[in-house]
Design an enzyme around this catalytic site. Structure first.
Site, PDB file in Angstrom:
ATOM      1  N   ASN A 145      36.900 114.221  34.744  1.00 13.99           N
ATOM      2  CA  ASN A 145      37.801 114.389  35.879  1.00 13.99           C
ATOM      3  C   ASN A 145      37.393 113.572  37.087  1.00 13.99           C
ATOM      4  OD1 ASN A 145      40.015 115.987  37.325  1.00 13.99           O
ATOM      5  ND2 ASN A 145      38.232 116.433  38.606  1.00 13.99           N
ATOM      6  N   ASP A 205      37.986 112.373  42.414  1.00 17.18           N
ATOM      7  CA  ASP A 205      38.744 112.426  41.167  1.00 17.18           C
ATOM      8  C   ASP A 205      39.150 111.024  40.721  1.00 17.18           C
ATOM      9  OD1 ASP A 205      38.701 115.182  41.866  1.00 17.18           O
ATOM     10  OD2 ASP A 205      40.541 115.492  40.707  1.00 17.18           O
ATOM     11  N   ASP A 236      34.626 118.888  30.677  1.00 14.67           N
ATOM     12  CA  ASP A 236      34.576 119.628  31.934  1.00 14.67           C
ATOM     13  C   ASP A 236      35.924 119.541  32.647  1.00 14.67           C
ATOM     14  OD1 ASP A 236      32.933 120.940  34.091  1.00 14.67           O
ATOM     15  OD2 ASP A 236      33.537 119.135  35.177  1.00 14.67           O
ATOM     16  N   GLU A 276      36.941 123.049  28.802  1.00  9.25           N
ATOM     17  CA  GLU A 276      36.809 124.089  29.806  1.00  9.25           C
ATOM     18  C   GLU A 276      38.133 124.177  30.564  1.00  9.25           C
ATOM     19  OE1 GLU A 276      34.354 125.130  33.909  1.00  9.25           O
ATOM     20  OE2 GLU A 276      35.173 123.154  33.480  1.00  9.25           O
TER      21      GLU A 276
END
Length: 546
Positions: A145, A205, A236, A276
């Site tokens: 990310n 990001d 993640d 996740e």
């Protein structure tokens, strides 16, 4: 019989004469067909290998220090593979191993290297080799990310004319819009522009609307799968990769994961990915309900329900178990009790902590799905926020620094280490560690616990959680009593199931005598009482045989 010494010369002469005679023709030795090596990726009954695997989450910095610098390392994990193998662990998830300015590693500065605090890339490859020889797979954290603000990509992106500028998300003015959970998301950079970073201003990001970013992350994927040889990735913050039409779980996000999923499977069809997606299972399941996105995602709903053992009834657990079966029919849910972002289970539980921790382990290791154990959970390590205190060094023994390091540990060891450690619990029959070992090895030995279909039973007691696990070659009944007092006034009912006729029953975790069972006409059972009385916090895995 002893040969007289005077006959020995005579016998030697006869032997020499026979050796000079023409040999008697004999049949050629039989041709030995080489036995094919077992396929390490072959799963049970058509399920993939990860459904046969109990995973163990490791924070490298805190597991074992091999060189005395106070920081855990790859060689330290290699030294402890015997411990993991003896537990029955078949998979390891390593938290971030890339270079990073932070202790936790979630702000990456180089995706093609390893954190020098943990050793060299050769050290990591050595760990992989030794783990694979023990039949243990290794997956690594993949932080897709965002990068570190110190990553060369972001440093170059600060120049608007740089080709890396559009690798991140910029605005000339502060949009003022919050991130997915309401936190500040826009931060001013040194160049006067504002960049999007939902977790922290040091974690900008990446912009996955830019094809160059997507292609670069595919190169990173290929490097670790093909050149290094890892067995997969834990992704993640998977909900937030591409904002698209919304900040979390967007259509564009799913589209990118489908694109990436097809790519990594083209490199290695046996690679395993687990995401996740910290949300309810209604949204989590969307990341695993095709063969094109991820192989698995974490079951946060079940974790929440397990941690409600403090409430003293199984209402939440029974409901979430039923919805888990509905939402993940392929058993591609990844189950866990706590992880590196949560207070440890021993801290969250109230009275009778160790007994409730044993119950939690019983649910984790018998429920449908893929179990993950956070390092130290098996010995009852404790810890509450801040995060450093739930990622403290592993407690190996009662020597200084809990046997973690001969130097000064990067983070102080928990004060309870003299009696909460691996050495003090090893071989002790009623210890939490041996309880985990027994459950893990039982799961490894019984296909029904790994891939069996699940049928949730009902009970007249809200202290009982019970479910049937049935594979093609065996049927097991899991019976868990969460109450603090003995229970005798109970019964189990299963309206529909896979049973037929009469069965004898045996307890697989102990020698308790179990009452036989007669199935009803729909394959379930009515008013079944396996034992006259259930002790407090008791766990039974019962095998039915004809």
């Amino acid at each position: 019989m002893k040969i007289p010494s005077k006959l020995i010369p005579f016998l030697l002469l006869i032997s020499l004469l026979m050796g000079c005679a023409s040999p008697t023709p004999t049949a050629p030795p039989p041709t030995i067909t080489p036995t094919a090596a077992p396929d390490p990726y072959a799963g049970t009954e058509g399920f993939p290998w990860w459904n046969d695997t109990v995973f163990y989450e490791i924070f490298v910095r805190s597991f074992y220090d091999s060189d005395g610098d106070g920081i855990g390392d790859f060689n330290g994990i290699t030294e402890k593979l015997d411990y993991l193998e003896s537990l029955g662990i078949r998979g390891i998830w390593l938290m971030p191993i890339h270079p990073s300015p932070s202790y936790h590693g979630y702000d990456v500065t180089d995706y093609y290297a390893v954190n020098p605090d943990y050793g060299t890339l050769d050290d990591f490859k050595h760990l992989l080799d030794k783990a694979h020889k023990r039949g243990i797979k290794v997956i690594i954290d993949f932080v897709m990310n965002h990068t570190s603000a110190r990553h060369p990509w972001f440093q170059q992106a600060l120049t608007p004319t740089s080709p890396y500028h559009d690798w991140y998300i910029w605005s000339e003015t502060d949009p003022g819009t919050p991130g997915p959970w309401g936190a500040k998301a826009w931060h001013r950079a040194a160049n006067g522009l504002y960049y999007y970073a939902i977790f922290w201003d040091q974690m900008p990001d990446l912009n996955y609307e830019n094809p160059a970013v997507r292609e670069e992350m595919k190169k990173v994927t290929a490097f670790w799968l093909q050149e290094v040889g890892v067995d997969g990735f834990r992704l993640d913050a998977v909900r937030y990769l591409v904002e698209g039409d919304q900040l979390a779980d967007s259509k564009a996000n799913h589209a990118f994961l489908e694109e990436w999923g097809q790519y990594y499977r083209s490199l290695d069809p046996q690679a395993f990915t687990v995401g996740e997606a910290w949300t309810d299972n209604a949204n989590v399941k969307k990341y695993t309900n095709t063969d094109r996105e991820l192989d698995s995602a974490f079951n946060f709903d079940l974790s929440d329900a397990i941690l409600k053992l403090n409430e003293g009834n199984v209402s939440s657990l029974r409901f979430i178990l039923q919805t888990t079966i509905r939402d993940f029919p392929e058993q591609d849910n990844a189950n866990f009790i706590t992880n590196h972002d949560m207070p440890r289970v021993m801290t969250q539980l109230s009275a009778d902590k160790e007994q409730r921790a044993k119950v939690a382990a019983g649910i984790l290791l018998t429920a449908p799905g893929i179990p993950f154990i956070y390092y130290g959970e098996e010995i009852g390590m404790s810890g509450a926020k801040p995060d450093e205190h739930i990622r403290t060094p592993m407690q190996w023994d009662n020597s200084p620094n809990a046997g973690f390091t001969s130097g000064r540990p990067w983070q102080a060891v928990n004060s309870d280490f003299p009696f909460v450690n691996v050495a003090s619990q090893t071989g002790v029959s009623n210890s939490l560690l041996e309880h985990y070992r027994a459950l893990i090895q039982l799961r490894n030995a019984h296909s029904a616990l790994r891939i069996g279909k699940t049928y949730v039973a009902e009970s007249n007691s809200n202290k009982i959680l019970s479910y049937l696990r049935a594979s093609s070659d065996e049927t097991l009944l899991v019976l868990i009593h969460i109450g603090s007092a003995p229970l005798s006034d109970y019964k189990l009912d299963l309206s529909v199931g896979p049973l037929a006729g009469q069965y004898t029953a045996a307890s697989l975790l102990d020698a308790s005598p179990i009452n036989p069972l007669t199935a009803n006409d729909k394959g379930g059972f009515d008013g079944y009482v396996p034992l006259p009385e259930l002790p407090p916090y008791s766990i039974y895995v019962i095998q039915f045989t004809k």
